[in-house]
Design an enzyme around this catalytic site. Structure first.
Site, PDB file in Angstrom:
ATOM      1  N   GLU A   1     -10.437   4.512   9.450  1.00  0.00           N
ATOM      2  CA  GLU A   1     -10.621   4.079   8.062  1.00  0.00           C
ATOM      3  C   GLU A   1     -11.099   2.622   7.980  1.00  0.00           C
ATOM      4  O   GLU A   1     -10.634   1.837   7.165  1.00  0.00           O
ATOM      5  CB  GLU A   1      -9.324   4.275   7.266  1.00  0.00           C
ATOM      6  CG  GLU A   1      -8.889   5.721   7.203  1.00  0.00           C
ATOM      7  CD  GLU A   1      -7.640   5.930   6.369  1.00  0.00           C
ATOM      8  OE1 GLU A   1      -7.571   6.961   5.663  1.00  0.00           O
ATOM      9  OE2 GLU A   1      -6.736   5.071   6.424  1.00  0.00           O
TER      10      GLU A   1
ATOM     11  N   LYS B   1      -3.137   0.137  14.154  1.00  0.00           N
ATOM     12  CA  LYS B   1      -4.079   1.111  13.610  1.00  0.00           C
ATOM     13  C   LYS B   1      -5.464   0.627  14.001  1.00  0.00           C
ATOM     14  O   LYS B   1      -5.873  -0.468  13.602  1.00  0.00           O
ATOM     15  CB  LYS B   1      -3.952   1.197  12.087  1.00  0.00           C
ATOM     16  CG  LYS B   1      -4.965   2.125  11.420  1.00  0.00           C
ATOM     17  CD  LYS B   1      -4.754   2.166   9.906  1.00  0.00           C
ATOM     18  CE  LYS B   1      -5.761   3.085   9.226  1.00  0.00           C
ATOM     19  NZ  LYS B   1      -5.540   3.169   7.762  1.00  0.00           N
TER      20      LYS B   1
ATOM     21  N   ASN C   1      -2.917  -1.494   7.892  1.00  0.00           N
ATOM     22  CA  ASN C   1      -4.213  -2.124   7.611  1.00  0.00           C
ATOM     23  C   ASN C   1      -3.967  -3.632   7.672  1.00  0.00           C
ATOM     24  O   ASN C   1      -3.728  -4.286   6.672  1.00  0.00           O
ATOM     25  CB  ASN C   1      -4.740  -1.689   6.239  1.00  0.00           C
ATOM     26  CG  ASN C   1      -5.099  -0.213   6.230  1.00  0.00           C
ATOM     27  OD1 ASN C   1      -5.610   0.325   7.204  1.00  0.00           O
ATOM     28  ND2 ASN C   1      -4.822   0.462   5.135  1.00  0.00           N
TER      29      ASN C   1
ATOM     30  N   GLU D   1       3.409   9.241  -1.230  1.00  0.00           N
ATOM     31  CA  GLU D   1       1.986   9.070  -1.532  1.00  0.00           C
ATOM     32  C   GLU D   1       1.364  10.325  -2.131  1.00  0.00           C
ATOM     33  O   GLU D   1       0.541  10.247  -3.042  1.00  0.00           O
ATOM     34  CB  GLU D   1       1.240   8.684  -0.252  1.00  0.00           C
ATOM     35  CG  GLU D   1      -0.257   8.553  -0.404  1.00  0.00           C
ATOM     36  CD  GLU D   1      -0.952   8.189   0.889  1.00  0.00           C
ATOM     37  OE1 GLU D   1      -2.195   8.137   0.901  1.00  0.00           O
ATOM     38  OE2 GLU D   1      -0.260   7.950   1.918  1.00  0.00           O
TER      39      GLU D   1
ATOM     40  N   LYS E   1       1.364  11.342  13.240  1.00  0.00           N
ATOM     41  CA  LYS E   1       1.881  11.838  11.962  1.00  0.00           C
ATOM     42  C   LYS E   1       2.437  13.248  12.128  1.00  0.00           C
ATOM     43  O   LYS E   1       2.028  13.995  13.005  1.00  0.00           O
ATOM     44  CB  LYS E   1       0.788  11.836  10.890  1.00  0.00           C
ATOM     45  CG  LYS E   1       0.365  10.447  10.442  1.00  0.00           C
ATOM     46  CD  LYS E   1      -0.581  10.509   9.256  1.00  0.00           C
ATOM     47  CE  LYS E   1      -0.951   9.101   8.769  1.00  0.00           C
ATOM     48  NZ  LYS E   1      -1.780   9.131   7.549  1.00  0.00           N
TER      49      LYS E   1
ATOM     50  N   ARG F   1      -1.246   4.112  16.823  1.00  0.00           N
ATOM     51  CA  ARG F   1      -1.324   5.245  15.897  1.00  0.00           C
ATOM     52  C   ARG F   1      -2.460   6.197  16.270  1.00  0.00           C
ATOM     53  O   ARG F   1      -3.567   5.766  16.609  1.00  0.00           O
ATOM     54  CB  ARG F   1      -1.523   4.763  14.455  1.00  0.00           C
ATOM     55  CG  ARG F   1      -0.351   3.967  13.926  1.00  0.00           C
ATOM     56  CD  ARG F   1      -0.585   3.518  12.497  1.00  0.00           C
ATOM     57  NE  ARG F   1      -0.230   4.529  11.514  1.00  0.00           N
ATOM     58  CZ  ARG F   1      -1.029   4.954  10.545  1.00  0.00           C
ATOM     59  NH1 ARG F   1      -2.270   4.515  10.443  1.00  0.00           N
ATOM     60  NH2 ARG F   1      -0.615   5.837   9.665  1.00  0.00           N
TER      61      ARG F   1
ATOM     62  N   GLU G   1       0.844  -1.189   0.000  1.00  0.00           N
ATOM     63  CA  GLU G   1       0.000   0.000   0.000  1.00  0.00           C
ATOM     64  C   GLU G   1       0.885   1.246   0.000  1.00  0.00           C
ATOM     65  O   GLU G   1       1.778   1.388   0.828  1.00  0.00           O
ATOM     66  CB  GLU G   1      -0.913   0.010   1.235  1.00  0.00           C
ATOM     67  CG  GLU G   1      -1.884   1.172   1.247  1.00  0.00           C
ATOM     68  CD  GLU G   1      -2.888   1.091   2.382  1.00  0.00           C
ATOM     69  OE1 GLU G   1      -3.528   2.118   2.669  1.00  0.00           O
ATOM     70  OE2 GLU G   1      -3.044   0.010   2.981  1.00  0.00           O
ATOM     71  N   ARG G   2       0.636   2.120  -0.946  1.00  0.00           N
ATOM     72  CA  ARG G   2       1.452   3.319  -1.169  1.00  0.00           C
ATOM     73  C   ARG G   2       2.906   2.947  -1.459  1.00  0.00           C
ATOM     74  O   ARG G   2       3.829   3.672  -1.105  1.00  0.00           O
ATOM     75  CB  ARG G   2       1.375   4.276   0.025  1.00  0.00           C
ATOM     76  CG  ARG G   2      -0.039   4.604   0.469  1.00  0.00           C
ATOM     77  CD  ARG G   2      -0.955   5.037  -0.658  1.00  0.00           C
ATOM     78  NE  ARG G   2      -2.308   5.321  -0.200  1.00  0.00           N
ATOM     79  CZ  ARG G   2      -3.351   5.538  -1.009  1.00  0.00           C
ATOM     80  NH1 ARG G   2      -3.180   5.474  -2.331  1.00  0.00           N
ATOM     81  NH2 ARG G   2      -4.535   5.812  -0.513  1.00  0.00           N
TER      82      ARG G   2
ATOM     83  N   ASP H   1      -2.721  14.354   6.493  1.00  0.00           N
ATOM     84  CA  ASP H   1      -2.274  13.049   5.975  1.00  0.00           C
ATOM     85  C   ASP H   1      -1.078  13.205   5.039  1.00  0.00           C
ATOM     86  O   ASP H   1      -1.246  13.117   3.824  1.00  0.00           O
ATOM     87  CB  ASP H   1      -3.432  12.363   5.243  1.00  0.00           C
ATOM     88  CG  ASP H   1      -3.123  10.922   4.856  1.00  0.00           C
ATOM     89  OD1 ASP H   1      -2.152  10.361   5.393  1.00  0.00           O
ATOM     90  OD2 ASP H   1      -3.855  10.364   4.030  1.00  0.00           O
TER      91      ASP H   1
END
Length: 722
Positions: free
Chosen positions: A313, A309, A232, A415, A382, A346, A189-190, A387
């Site tokens: 989301e 996480k 995720n 990203e 972060k 997170r 992912e990314r 984001d």
């Protein structure tokens, strides 16, 4: 036939050697650990006189790794083999070890100098031993010796004087960790540099030699941990079959000071444990995690812990059961504590049901929990509140949770910065955040001091970087993207280093020590992130990228199933002006900062223009410091981003013939892509925002190549990293 071939190729081989280029094609695989023979005759002579043998009296996997690296590095740089021995036999030895495992080091009585360096610090010292001139690498642990060995090699790679060494170094942050957003099917992912490095199908039986090179690269910059799996998370990684595979990777990494961590899916007790609930206050759930953690440590005795996480989301979490983030983190922390493991929880959370500015939501959820987390929990925050944007003000949580260790999370993968085909040297972004003043305890309360624990006296500290690494031969997709991996590690070790200093090191180690190379490479890279900001999101604009894949301009995105996944939510352009009002007349997000920062961000006149549209809805005709109205300034910023990329192209072209042709051509092609995409961003955004400003483009801004309708119809397929 064979004799003819030899006659043909021998002169070619001599020619290649004479040019200084390696005979093999240069694909960037060796990163900054190239160890090619030093070309400067004077430096080479001095180094050969100073280093003739490596004395290692210890015998452990870590010291063996240090010895291997010194032998490999010194042999390559000096062009002659440097033997490893246990006895000091001649002038010019490198003597490496700890007082506990090396009688030679013990004889130097360095206790006072080593006492402040901790478990990972080291001392490099030029001195005399048994009547001989030696270079000493001394530390309290074998891992410190390993890091010191890499520092010595870095000095040689960058052609520094090593005759009178007297330096020490120790990390400012305890846990320096890469976060791999890698899935078990090897998609990332990314991820924009190919598939995952971890070949789960072949593990544990086949350990790709590349895993060792990955560990070496991390050790060389002081990274001491790696989270193998995506935030995720997939609960399967916690099953017996996968834990055997994790253990195989841990075995490869261990000699290089690199611990493994895993992401923990909060619903794992239900998904793989057969329980009916994952409620963190349920004794059966607590017992399940305790047993699972014990099982992990049976496979990986030095397992680092969990990254989580939760309730973000769509990921499951404690709020599914009416519990808090602290309840969930503490349950896992209690299971890990007897083994010395940590939880990195997170803070990237936001709820579409909460009708509030997304900038505010993490603060609103975590600030009330300050002081309620276990001692082995860090809240991973972060760098900014939205984001990983090309530019964000620092996250308001930094400084706001004095009783809780906060771990920095940077994104190394690009990203929102054009993926791997756009050059954006990210050390300036990292430094911009770390050097920001929170004013939590008055002036000088920087984000860096929050992260390294010095502001609030925390011993548990950490910095995470979302990896840009894949199985591309050059590791990071863009050859120059390697510098972002390098700079993250160097800043995690020592956040006081400057972006220019780090880039100078990396350039010398990766390309050349010749000024005709160093100058252009640094010129191209130092301002590259600012160029990206200007052609994507100048003056504080943010999150106006393409839907879902985040590639390319799409400021028109609206009417999706959640407002904060659209562009119009963030730029709020209308006929009056543009920007998100986060002052007291709007969402009042500025109130989450300490008063001096809130006053600065909340004032239209005092707000730094780089954050202007982040905090203010500004009239199109508002006069900026340049004397130009907002619309003209915005348009000229977009144009300057394009112009900067064109200048980067011109500067890079001067390197033809100065560096290897393979990497030169690769970067040249990518800069052409970047210039094309910069024009796309400029034209699409200005045409769209012009529908609100109703003003002509100012002089100096090029006419768009297509209509707004053309750009709005662009529909990218199969963008990598989704």
């Amino acid at each position: 036939m064979i004799k003819l071939s030899r006659l043909f190729f021998a002169p070619l081989l001599l020619l290649l050697l004479a040019t200084g280029f390696p005979c093999r094609a240069e694909d960037g695989y060796r990163l900054w650990l190239r160890y090619d023979q030093i070309q400067d005759a004077g430096s080479l002579k001095n180094y050969r006189q100073s280093i003739k043998e490596i004395v290692l009296q210890a015998n452990s996997p870590v010291t063996e790794a240090a010895g291997q690296e010194l032998s490999r590095g010194l042999g390559g740089l000096l062009g002659t083999a440097v033997p490893i021995t246990q006895k000091l036999s001649q002038q010019g030895a490198v003597v490496a070890g700890t007082p506990a495992n090396s009688p030679l080091i013990a004889s130097l009585k360095l206790g006072d100098k080593l006492s402040s360096l901790g478990d990972e610090g080291y001392l490099l010292l030029s001195t005399r031993l048994q009547g001989k001139n030696v270079t000493v690498i001394a530390a309290n642990t074998d891992t410190g010796v390993l890091y010191g060995a890499f520092h010595l090699l870095r000095l040689l790679q960058t052609q520094q004087d090593i005759k009178n060494l007297s330096l020490s170094s120790s990390p400012k942050v305890q846990h320096r960790i890469l976060n791999h957003w890698d899935n078990l099917d090897r998609t990332v992912e990314r991820g924009y540099a190919g598939f995952s490095l971890w070949d789960w199908h072949k593990l544990p039986d086949y350990k790709d030699p590349r895993y060792v090179d990955y560990a070496r690269a991390n050790a060389s910059i002081g990274i001491n941990g790696t989270v193998l799996t995506n935030v995720n998370a997939n609960a399967l990684v916690l099953t017996e079959d996968y834990l055997k595979k994790v253990a195989a990777l841990a075995d490869v990494f261990r000699p290089w000071g690199l611990k493994v961590y895993l992401t923990a899916r909060f619903s794992a007790p239900v998904e793989i444990g057969g329980l009916e609930t994952a409620d963190p206050l349920d004794p059966k759930v607590q017992a399940w995690w305790t047993d699972k953690v014990s099982e992990i440590y049976r496979h990986v005795p030095d397992f680092g812990g969990f990254l989580v996480k939760a309730n973000s989301e769509g990921q499951p979490g404690p709020q599914n059961y009416g519990r808090t983030h602290a309840d969930g983190a503490n349950m896992m922390a209690d299971a890990l504590a007897p083994h010395g493991g940590i939880v990195m929880w997170r803070a990237f959370v936001y709820d579409n049901e909460v009708p509030d500015d997304r900038h505010k939501q993490a603060y609103n959820e975590f600030k009330p929990l300050d002081g309620t987390f276990r001692k082995n929990v860090m809240v991973q925050v972060k760098n900014g509140a939205i984001d990983f944007q090309p530019r964000e003000p620092f996250h308001p949580l930094f400084g706001a949770m004095p009783q809780t260790p906060l771990m920095m999370e940077f994104q190394i993968t690009q990203e929102y910065l054009g993926l791997a085909t756009n050059l954006a040297y990210l050390a300036p972004l990292f430094k911009e955040t770390l050097d920001s003043d929170t004013y939590a305890k008055g002036e000088g309360s920087t984000v860096a001091k929050v992260v390294d624990g010095s502001l609030h006296n925390h011993q548990l500290t950490g910095m995470a970087g979302v990896s840009n690494i894949g199985n591309d031969r050059n590791w990071t997709g863009h050859p120059l993207g390697q510098a972002n991996w390098y700079s993250f590690g160097r800043l995690a070790w020592d956040h006081s280093l400057s972006s220019a200093k780090i880039l100078d090191e990396w350039t010398r180690m990766t390309f050349s020590n010749q000024q005709q190379v160093i100058g252009p490479v640094k010129e191209v890279m130092l301002d590259s992130r600012e160029a990206v900001v200007n052609y994507m999101t100048p003056l504080g604009l943010h999150h106006i990228m393409g839907w879902s894949h985040h590639w390319g301009p799409a400021p028109w995105i609206k009417d999706k199933h959640r407002a904060d996944w659209t562009s119009v939510y963030y730029h709020r352009a209308d006929e009056q002006g543009i920007g998100f009002d986060r002052t007291a007349t709007g969402s009042n997000a500025v109130a989450q900062y300490f008063p001096p920062v809130a006053e600065k961000f909340g004032s239209l006149e005092k707000c730094p223009e780089k954050f202007l549209l982040w905090f203010h809805h500004v009239p199109w005709n508002y006069r900026l410091q340049s004397g130009r109205i907002l619309w003209d300034e915005l348009a000229l910023k977009y144009q300057s981003g394009v112009d900067s990329v064109r200048q980067m192209q011109k500067t890079w072209n001067t390197l033809e013939g100065e560096i290897d042709p393979e990497r030169f051509a690769h970067v040249k092609a990518f800069l052409a892509i970047q210039e094309k995409e910069a024009r796309w961003w400029r034209d699409a955004c200005l045409l769209y925002f012009q529908t609100f400003s109703k003003r002509p483009l100012p002089e100096g801004v090029e006419k768009p190549e297509h209509t707004l309708e053309f750009y709005m119809k662009q529909d990218a397929k199969f963008v990598p990293g989704i």
